[in-house]
Scaffold this motif. Structure first.
Motif, PDB file in Angstrom:
ATOM      1  N   ARG A  75      -4.084  -6.986  -8.439  1.00 19.79           N
ATOM      2  CA  ARG A  75      -4.846  -6.555  -7.271  1.00 19.79           C
ATOM      3  C   ARG A  75      -5.542  -5.068  -7.445  1.00 19.79           C
ATOM      4  NH1 ARG A  75      -3.893  -8.931  -2.140  1.00 19.79           N
ATOM      5  NH2 ARG A  75      -2.639 -11.020  -2.437  1.00 19.79           N
ATOM      6  N   ARG A 120       3.935  -0.190  -2.198  1.00 21.88           N
ATOM      7  CA  ARG A 120       3.557  -1.798  -2.227  1.00 21.88           C
ATOM      8  C   ARG A 120       4.805  -2.618  -2.464  1.00 21.88           C
ATOM      9  NH1 ARG A 120       0.285  -2.855   2.030  1.00 21.88           N
ATOM     10  NH2 ARG A 120      -1.934  -1.792   1.638  1.00 21.88           N
ATOM     11  N   LEU A 178      -5.968  -1.933  -1.456  1.00 22.33           N
ATOM     12  CA  LEU A 178      -4.705  -1.907  -1.724  1.00 22.33           C
ATOM     13  C   LEU A 178      -4.016  -0.746  -1.479  1.00 22.33           C
ATOM     14  CD1 LEU A 178      -2.253  -3.739  -2.784  1.00 22.33           C
ATOM     15  CD2 LEU A 178      -2.648  -2.806  -5.364  1.00 22.33           C
ATOM     16  N   LEU A 179      -4.483   0.207  -1.928  1.00 18.38           N
ATOM     17  CA  LEU A 179      -3.595   1.507  -1.818  1.00 18.38           C
ATOM     18  C   LEU A 179      -3.735   2.245  -0.519  1.00 18.38           C
ATOM     19  CD1 LEU A 179      -3.981   2.629  -5.629  1.00 18.38           C
ATOM     20  CD2 LEU A 179      -2.095   1.059  -4.306  1.00 18.38           C
ATOM     21  N   THR A 180      -3.482   1.711   0.645  1.00 14.21           N
ATOM     22  CA  THR A 180      -3.354   2.252   1.835  1.00 14.21           C
ATOM     23  C   THR A 180      -1.967   2.233   2.250  1.00 14.21           C
ATOM     24  OG1 THR A 180      -3.548   0.197   2.839  1.00 14.21           O
ATOM     25  CG2 THR A 180      -5.748   1.411   2.316  1.00 14.21           C
ATOM     26  N   THR A 213      -4.803   7.248   2.187  1.00 13.43           N
ATOM     27  CA  THR A 213      -5.273   5.991   1.420  1.00 13.43           C
ATOM     28  C   THR A 213      -5.813   6.802   0.311  1.00 13.43           C
ATOM     29  OG1 THR A 213      -7.472   6.209   2.437  1.00 13.43           O
ATOM     30  CG2 THR A 213      -5.672   4.853   3.710  1.00 13.43           C
ATOM     31  N   ARG A 225      -8.610  -1.567  -5.653  1.00  5.37           N
ATOM     32  CA  ARG A 225      -7.561  -0.737  -5.321  1.00  5.37           C
ATOM     33  C   ARG A 225      -7.797   0.070  -3.912  1.00  5.37           C
ATOM     34  NH1 ARG A 225      -8.051   2.737 -10.606  1.00  5.37           N
ATOM     35  NH2 ARG A 225      -8.365   0.534 -11.230  1.00  5.37           N
ATOM     36  N   ARG A 260       7.374  -3.002  -1.267  1.00  3.40           N
ATOM     37  CA  ARG A 260       8.125  -3.685  -0.307  1.00  3.40           C
ATOM     38  C   ARG A 260       7.671  -5.012  -0.098  1.00  3.40           C
ATOM     39  NH1 ARG A 260       7.009   1.368   3.901  1.00  3.40           N
ATOM     40  NH2 ARG A 260       4.882   0.971   2.767  1.00  3.40           N
ATOM     41  N   ALA A 261       6.400  -5.395  -0.294  1.00  2.00           N
ATOM     42  CA  ALA A 261       5.623  -6.507   0.135  1.00  2.00           C
ATOM     43  C   ALA A 261       5.414  -7.334  -1.258  1.00  2.00           C
ATOM     44  CB  ALA A 261       4.812  -6.484   1.001  1.00  2.00           C
ATOM     45  N   LEU A 262       5.035  -6.432  -2.371  1.00  2.00           N
ATOM     46  CA  LEU A 262       4.673  -7.033  -3.581  1.00  2.00           C
ATOM     47  C   LEU A 262       5.255  -7.127  -4.736  1.00  2.00           C
ATOM     48  CD1 LEU A 262       0.778  -6.580  -3.119  1.00  2.00           C
ATOM     49  CD2 LEU A 262       1.665  -8.630  -2.305  1.00  2.00           C
ATOM     50  N   ILE A 303       0.971  -6.348  -7.712  1.00  2.00           N
ATOM     51  CA  ILE A 303       0.043  -5.176  -7.376  1.00  2.00           C
ATOM     52  C   ILE A 303      -0.932  -4.716  -8.716  1.00  2.00           C
ATOM     53  CG2 ILE A 303       0.393  -2.388  -7.346  1.00  2.00           C
ATOM     54  CD1 ILE A 303       3.405  -3.224  -6.067  1.00  2.00           C
ATOM     55  N   ALA A 351       0.776   3.064  -4.772  1.00  2.56           N
ATOM     56  CA  ALA A 351       1.160   1.754  -5.428  1.00  2.56           C
ATOM     57  C   ALA A 351       2.628   1.458  -5.272  1.00  2.56           C
ATOM     58  CB  ALA A 351       0.669   1.907  -6.673  1.00  2.56           C
TER      59      ALA A 351
END
Length: 732
Positions: free
Chosen positions: A422, A410, A429-431, A443, A426, A412-414, A419, A407
Motif C-alpha cells: 500500500r 499500522r 496510509l501513513l496517518t 501524518t 503512502r 496493529r491492523a495490517l 503495508i 508505518a
C-alpha cells in the motif's frame, strides 16, 4: 564461556573514573596500573561464567547468563580493586564504576546490539568510582539470594540520559566497601529542561559521536535534514550526554508552535526563566543574563523563523563567549561562524540482497521499525517470511524515521506485506501518529506540507517539476526539463527561467528537499522517493504534468540518440557510464512514450546499450515488443524500421528473426535511409551465415559494405568486414 549468552542476559559495564587525568599525571605508572586492572577484571569475569565481548580503552563490557553471576563478579572486582596495593606500585588507586542491567539483546559477530546495551551504559555513567549500580530488572532477580552482609540500597527513580522513562536504581552495599558517594550523574542532578521521551532512542551512534566532536570547536552547530529524520531527537540525546560539560545547564527552546517571528526572544527567555524588564529590549536582558554563563542553548525547528533566529543567535553569540548553540532546521541559518551537520536517513539493507534475518537488526531502520511495531503489537517478530516486506517498507520510505514509525504503527491492523503493497498511496496510509505530537508529525503528508508551504512560488514550481526524474538528474537536465520555454506562462510568480534553475536548485538543497551528491567530479541531484511522490502529486494538481513529462522525454530521447553514436566512438566508456546512470530516467521516459513515435525512437536508440553493453536481453525485448505493439497503427516510418531491426536481435526463433529483418529492410528502402538499410542488411547477412546459407549471406553482406562505404560510415564498414572474414573462413 565457549559462546555468548543469549536470550535474557545480564550485562556488566565498567569504567575507570578520571582515567584521562590519571594518564596525564602518571603516564608511565598508568601503563602498569591498567595492565593489572585488565588482568584482574578479565580473570574475575571469566571465573564467574561471564564473557567479555568488548573493551574500549579502560571500559569493559561483559555478559552473564544469570544476574547472580554478574553480581558476584561485580562484588569480587570491587573488593579486589579496593584491596589492591596501588601506591606500592607507584600509582594512585583506580576507582571503577559499574552498571548491571538485565534484558534481551541481539547477538551478532561476537557483539551485542539493542536498547538494553544503551541502558546499561547510561546506568554505569550515572555512577562514581567504586560504586556499583543495578537496574530494577536486575535487582528483582538477585534480591532474594544476596551474599551474606550484602544489601541493595534503593536510590529512587532517576532519569538516565536516554530521556525515556525513569529507572529505579539500586546501589550494591557491602560492609568492606565504600558506601557513600556524591549524587548520581543522572538528568535530575543537572540544570536543564529536556523533556521526557516516551519511546526509546535507536541507533545514531556515529552521528552522536560526530556532533560531540564538532560542538567544542564552534559556537553554533546547526543540524539540517529533511523533515522526519529525527533532528530534534538527536539534538536532545546529544544534549543529555553533554550535561556535565555545561555548568549552567542545557536549555531547549521549542520554536515549532510559534508563528510570529517577534516571539523568538520571548521563547528563549521563557526557556531560561528570564523575566522581561520594563522599558528595556528583551534581547538586551537575555544578553546580560547569558554573558557569563557556560550554557548550551538548543533552538529547535528554526526553518519557519530563520530571520528571527539569525538576529537572536548573532546578538547572543557575539556578546556571550561561553555560550554554545545547537540548532535544528531544514536549512542552515547562514551566519558567520556557523557549522552545519547534515542528519542523514537511517542505514538500510538492500532489499534485493537481504542478509540473514538474525543480522537484519544491524541496520538502524530495521531496528526502529521492529521497536515501534512491538510497541503496538507485542507479539510482532521478523521472520524469514516477512523480512523482505519489512526491508522493502524501510527502503521505500527512504529510511526516514518518522515515516518508518508511522508505518510500524499500522501493524496493529495490517501485515507488513499489506503495508508494503500500500505504499504507493503512502500519504493516505501513513496517518494516525501520536495525538500528542505536533500536527505536522501526525501524518506523512503534513510533515512535508510544513516544508512545502515555506517555499517561494518558483521553488515550489521547480520542486514539482523535478519529480519527473527517476534516479536523479544533472544540472543540465534540470535546466532543459524544468525551465519554462518563455518568460510568461500565464502565472508570472510560478515562472522558472533556465538562468534561475541553479539558484533555485541550490535553495532546495539548502532546505533539505533535494540531495546533492558528487559523482565522478559532477554534482548529481536526487529526491528521496517520499519527497518525489509528494512533489509529483502537486505537479499533477498544477495541470502541467504532461508538459513537463514531454520535455523530460525529449531530453532523454536526445541523450539516448547521441549516446547511440558516442558508444561507437573514442568516448564510449564515458558515455556508457552516463547512459547507465540515467537508466531509471530512460525507463520512465519509455513508459510515458508508449504508443508514440518518440517511444519507437527511444527504444531503437537504446537497443545497442541494452544488448551489447548491458546484456539486458529480457528488458530490451519487453520494451521493444510493447512499443511495437502499441504503435502498429502509426505507419511504416524510419523509427519503426529501426525498432523492428533491434527487436530481431532479441528473437530466439530464426524464422521470426528473418521476418522482422526483411520487414525492416523493406521500410528502409521505402523511406530511402541508406544507413538504416545497411544495418538491417548486415544483421540479415549475419543470420544467414549462422544458418550456413553462405551465398545469400554474402549477397547481403556485400550490399551492406557498399552502402556503408558510400555513406562514409567507418564503424558500419568495420562490422561488415568482420562478417566478410567469417564468410571467407566458412567458404574455405
Amino acid at each position: 564461556m565457549s559462546s555468548l549468552p543469549s536470550g535474557t542476559v545480564t550485562f556488566l559495564f565498567s569504567d575507570v573514573e578520571g582515567s584521562t587525568k590519571l594518564w596525564q599525571a602518571h603516564p608511565e605508572a598508568m601503563k602498569t596500573a591498567l595492565a593489572r586492572h585488565d588482568t584482574l577484571l578479565r580473570a574475575t569475569i571469566e571465573s564467574r561464567d561471564g564473557y567479555v565481548f568488548k573493551t574500549v580503552g579502560d571500559e569493559f563490557c561483559a555478559a552473564f547468563p544469570t544476574a547472580l553471576a554478574a553480581l558476584a563478579a561485580a562484588l569480587a572486582i570491587q573488593r579486589a580493586l579496593h584491596a589492591e596495593d596501588w601506591l606500592g606500585g607507584g600509582t594512585p588507586p583506580l576507582r571503577v564504576r559499574m552498571g548491571l542491567h538485565t534484558g534481551a539483546a541481539d547477538v551478532r559477530d561476537g557483539d551485542y546490539f539493542g536498547a538494553t546495551l544503551s541502558r546499561v551504559a547510561r546506568l554505569m555513567a550515572a555512577g562514581h568510582g567504586g560504586q556499583t549500580l543495578l537496574s530494577h530488572a536486575t535487582q528483582v532477580l538477585v534480591q532474594d539470594d544476596l551474599p551474606h552482609g550484602v544489601t541493595l540500597r534503593d536510590l529512587g527513580a532517576r532519569r538516565l540520559r536516554d530521556l525515556v522513562r525513569p529507572e529505579q536504581i539500586f546501589q550494591l552495599v557491602a560492609p568492606d566497601l565504600p558506601a557513600e558517594f556524591p549524587p548520581l550523574r543522572t538528568l535530575d542532578a543537572f540544570p536543564h529542561n529536556l523533556p521526557v521521551q516516551l519511546t526509546s532512542f535507536i541507533g545514531r551512534e556515529k552521528e552522536m559521536a560526530d556532533i560531540k566532536r564538532l560542538l567544542p570547536s564552534t559556537h553554533l552547530l546547526t543540524l539540517t535534514g529533511v523533515g522526519g529524520t529525527g533532528k530534534t531527537r538527536l539534538s536532545l540525546q546529544v544534549a543529555a550526554d553533554l550535561l556535565e560539560e555545561f555548568a549552567d545547564g542545557v536549555w531547549l527552546v521549542e520554536l515549532a508552535p510559534l508563528a510570529d517571528p517577534a516571539l523568538v526572544p520571548q521563547a528563549v527567555a521563557t526557556a531560561l526563566g528570564v523575566r522581561e524588564e520594563s522599558g528595556r529590549p528583551l534581547l538586551a536582558t537575555l544578553t546580560d543574563y547569558l554573558r557569563a554563563k557556560h550554557l548550551l542553548l538548543i533552538l529547535d525547528n528554526c526553518e519557519h523563523l530563520v530571520a528571527a533566529c539569525i538576529q537572536v543567535a548573532e546578538a547572543l553569540l557575539r556578546a556571550c563567549p561561553h555560550l554554545k548553540m545547537l540548532a535544528t532546521s531544514r536549512e542552515a541559518l547562514g551566519i558567520t561562524g556557523e557549522s552545519i551537520f547534515h542528519v542523514p536517513s537511517l542505514p538500510l539493507p538492500d532489499p534485493l540482497r537481504l542478509p540473514p534475518v538474525e543480522t537484519l537488526t544491524q541496520y538502524e531502520a530495521i531496528r526502529l521499525f521492529i521497536d515501534r511495531a512491538v510497541a503496538v503489537k507485542s507479539d510482532f517478530t521478523v521472520t524469514n517470511a516477512n523480512a523482505p516486506a519489512v526491508a522493502q517498507i524501510c527502503h521505500r520510505l527512504d529510511g526516514i524515521p518518522l515515516a518508518i514509525e508511522l508505518a510500524a504503527a499500522r501493524v496493529r491492523a495490517l501485515s507488513v506485506e499489506q503495508i508494503s503493497k500500500r505504499l504507493d498511496d503512502r500519504f493516505r496510509l501513513l496517518t494516525g501518529g501520536s495525538r500528542s505530537a505536533l500536527p505536522r508529525q501526525q501524518t506523512l503528508a503534513a510533515l512535508i506540507d510544513w516544508s512545502y508551504n515555506l517555499l517561494t512560488a518558483p521553488e515550489r514550481a521547480l520542486l514539482q517539476r523535478l519529480s519527473v526524474f527517476a534516479g536523479g538528474w544533472s544540472l543540465e537536465a534540470a535546466e532543459q526539463v524544468c525551465a519554462d520555454v518563455g518568460q510568461d506562462s500565464g502565472h508570472p510568480r510560478d515562472v522558472v527561467l533556465s538562468s534561475e534553475v541553479l539558484d533555485l536548485l541550490t535553495r532546495l538543497v539548502d532546505k533539505s528537499l533535494v540531495n546533492a551528491e558528487d559523482q565522478d567530479g559532477e554534482t548529481r541531484y536526487r529526491l528521496l522517493e517520499t519527497i518525489r511522490q509528494y512533489a509529483r502529486d502537486r505537479l499533477l494538481e498544477s495541470g502541467e504534468g504532461d508538459q513537463v513529462r514531454d520535455r523530460h522525454l525529449q531530453y532523454f530521447l536526445q541523450l539516448a540518440e547521441e549516446g547511440e553514436i558516442q558508444l561507437r566512438g573514442p568516448q564510449q566508456m564515458a558515455w556508457f557510464k552516463r547512459l547507465q546512470t540515467e537508466q531509471d530516467n530512460f525507463r520512465i521516459a519509455l513508459q510515458w512514450s508508449l504508443g508514440t513515435e518518440a517511444g519507437l525512437r527511444l527504444a531503437g536508440a537504446l537497443a545497442d546499450f541494452w544488448v551489447w553493453w548491458r546484456g539486458e536481453i529480457s528488458e530490451g525485448r519487453r520494451w521493444l515488443e510493447e512499443i511495437l505493439a502499441q504503435t502498429a497503427g502509426l505507419g511504416r516510418t524510419a523509427a519503426r524500421a529501426k525498432a523492428l531491426c533491434a527487436a530481431s536481435w532479441f528473437q530466439d526463433d530464426s524464422t521470426a528473426k528473418r521476418s522482422r529483418y526483411e520487414e525492416s529492410i523493406a521500410i528502409w528502402r521505402e523511406v530511402g535511409d541508406q544507413r538504416g538499410l545497411a544495418l538491417a542488411l548486415h544483421y540479415l547477412g549475419l543470420l544467414e551465415l549462422e544458418q550456413n546459407h553462405l551465398a545469400v549471406a554474402r549477397q547481403w553482406n556485400t550490399e551492406s559494405q557498399e552502402l556503408w562505404r558510400a555513406a562514409g560510415d567507418a564503424w558500419g564498414l568495420a562490422r561488415s568486414l568482420l562478417v566478410k572474414v567469417d564468410l571467407a573462413v566458412h567458404m574455405g
